[in-house]
Design an enzyme around this catalytic site. Structure first.
Site, PDB file in Angstrom:
ATOM      1  N   GLU A 174      -1.404  28.529  42.610  1.00 29.96           N
ATOM      2  CA  GLU A 174      -2.809  28.117  42.453  1.00 29.96           C
ATOM      3  C   GLU A 174      -3.566  29.059  41.530  1.00 29.96           C
ATOM      4  O   GLU A 174      -4.532  28.656  40.885  1.00 29.96           O
ATOM      5  CB  GLU A 174      -3.480  28.081  43.837  1.00 29.96           C
ATOM      6  CG  GLU A 174      -4.913  27.555  43.847  1.00 29.96           C
ATOM      7  CD  GLU A 174      -5.968  28.633  43.658  1.00 29.96           C
ATOM      8  OE1 GLU A 174      -7.151  28.279  43.470  1.00 29.96           O
ATOM      9  OE2 GLU A 174      -5.619  29.844  43.695  1.00 29.96           O
TER      10      GLU A 174
ATOM     11  N   ASP B 104       0.554  31.733  46.816  1.00 26.43           N
ATOM     12  CA  ASP B 104       0.608  32.798  45.812  1.00 26.43           C
ATOM     13  C   ASP B 104      -0.631  33.685  45.857  1.00 26.43           C
ATOM     14  O   ASP B 104      -1.658  33.339  46.437  1.00 26.43           O
ATOM     15  CB  ASP B 104       0.791  32.221  44.413  1.00 26.43           C
ATOM     16  CG  ASP B 104      -0.393  31.374  43.957  1.00 26.43           C
ATOM     17  OD1 ASP B 104      -0.935  30.604  44.782  1.00 26.43           O
ATOM     18  OD2 ASP B 104      -0.791  31.480  42.779  1.00 26.43           O
TER      19      ASP B 104
END
Length: 380
Positions: free
Chosen positions: A141, A83
């Site tokens: 994350e 991400d």
């Protein structure tokens, strides 16, 4: 329209790793929107006979299962998150120059699709490494822990995180950063008694009492322990202050928010105990806490990796997901292309040379010396 709407989401691992990185960057994957990039990564890995691939939400796990009759019997985790932070007019990726170096610019180039590209290339092109490997391409994350792919795996499938050593491919300027420091936030409160400011002798000013909290912080001497040859530098700092009732009222409460960055030889409980003792006489409430991570550079795999990189290791002063491995008893380091100071910035970029360096170092480390078979690839 998302930047990747009209793009082919298939990934080509047969060419240059920077070209692969560009493809990854152009698949928009802001946190909680990683399905397309996870699908693309899984599509590359699933057909490979040397890997056992599993999908957990938008986290993709790929593992080797070697015949360890040679006695090597060692497993290393290599992890990177899929991400990014939200778009900031920085997609699609573009090639350019920065300080005389060739770079790739765009969202996630540094944090941390450069590392993900290296991981994916190695996973696809090193079918017979000299130690067992677990590649973790994980989700979310950049946001709250409850969504973090590593956290979710540690709850649902902790065996997938088991290893002798872990490498988190967060940007580190292609230099090893050992472990990471822990972080603790506390509210330290001074109390007083309200009174009219025209008759201040009738009360106790809590903001004035909080001056002692600040005096203690100003007098703080940073602890600088050496762990595995790395010198960490702790910090204890006020990061916020609240207090006040009205323009003519002595405040009865003043709270100073304090952040403690502690070396990884201290547990969260020890860090909290230290801060409470430091502010003895004041109310101290822990509001947030995350453990540090020991570098574990005395482990055989870590020693060999340090030698492969060239012997230079820096301490990690910030917090990263290596701490999640440390909590599971797995020593970990950060090693990836890109300057961490560029993470989350609109002008984010990664030097092409660092992408190639990280791939070369890891490929050599994973194929040199004792091996279970010949290592072949699809090109460099």
């Amino acid at each position: 329209m998302p930047p990747d709407q009209a793009l082919d989401l298939s990934l080509d691992v047969s060419g240059d790793t920077v070209a692969l990185l560009e493809q990854l960057v152009n698949i928009e994957s802001v946190s909680r929107n990683e399905q397309r990039i996870a699908d693309a990564v899984e599509a590359v890995l699933r057909p490979l006979a040397h890997l056992e691939v599993s999908r957990h939400g938008n986290t993709v796990v790929a593992r080797t299962a070697l015949d360890n009759s040679s006695g090597r019997g060692e497993r290393v985790v290599i992890a990177g998150h899929l991400d990014t932070v939200p778009l900031n007019d920085n997609l699609p990726a573009v090639h350019g120059q920065q300080d005389g170096r060739e770079v790739l610019r765009g969202l996630g180039t540094c944090d941390m699709k450069g590392g993900v590209a290296v991981m994916l290339k190695l996973a696809a092109t090193v079918p017979a490494p000299n130690r067992d490997l677990t590649y973790l391409f994980y989700e979310s994350e950049e946001i709250e822990t409850e969504y973090n792919g590593l956290h979710l795996l540690s709850q649902s499938d902790p065996d997938l995180l088991a290893a002798d050593f872990a490498i988190l491919m967060e940007p580190s300027d292609a230099v090893i950063e050992g472990g990471c420091q822990g972080t603790l936030r506390v509210d330290v409160t001074a109390r007083g008694e309200r009174a009219h400011s025209a008759r201040s002798w009738m009360g106790v000013n809590a903001i004035h009492r909080a001056g002692e909290i600040l005096d203690r912080l100003n007098a703080y001497q940073a602890r600088m322990p050496v762990i595995d040859g790395l010198e960490y530098h702790e910090g204890l700092n006020a990061v916020g202050i609240t207090g006040g009732v009205a323009g003519n009222v002595l405040p009865d409460v003043c709270t100073v928010s304090v952040n403690y960055r502690f070396a990884p030889d201290r547990s969260e409980a020890e860090a909290a105990a230290y801060v409470r003792e430091f502010f003895s006489g004041f109310e101290t409430v822990v509001t947030d806490s995350a453990p540090g991570a020991l570098p574990g550079l005395d482990r055989p795999a870590a020693k060999e990796f340090v030698e492969a990189v060239g012997g230079e290791v820096n301490p990690k002063f910030g917090w990263t997901d290596v701490a999640r491995f440390s909590a599971l008893g797995v020593p970990a380091v950060n090693f990836g292309p890109g300057d961490p100071m560029l993470a989350h910035k609109q002008e984010e970029y990664v030097p092409v040379e660092q992408v190639h360096r990280c791939e070369s170092v890891l490929r050599t480390w994973l194929t040199a010396g004792p091996s279970v078979g010949p290592s072949v690839g699809l090109g460099g």
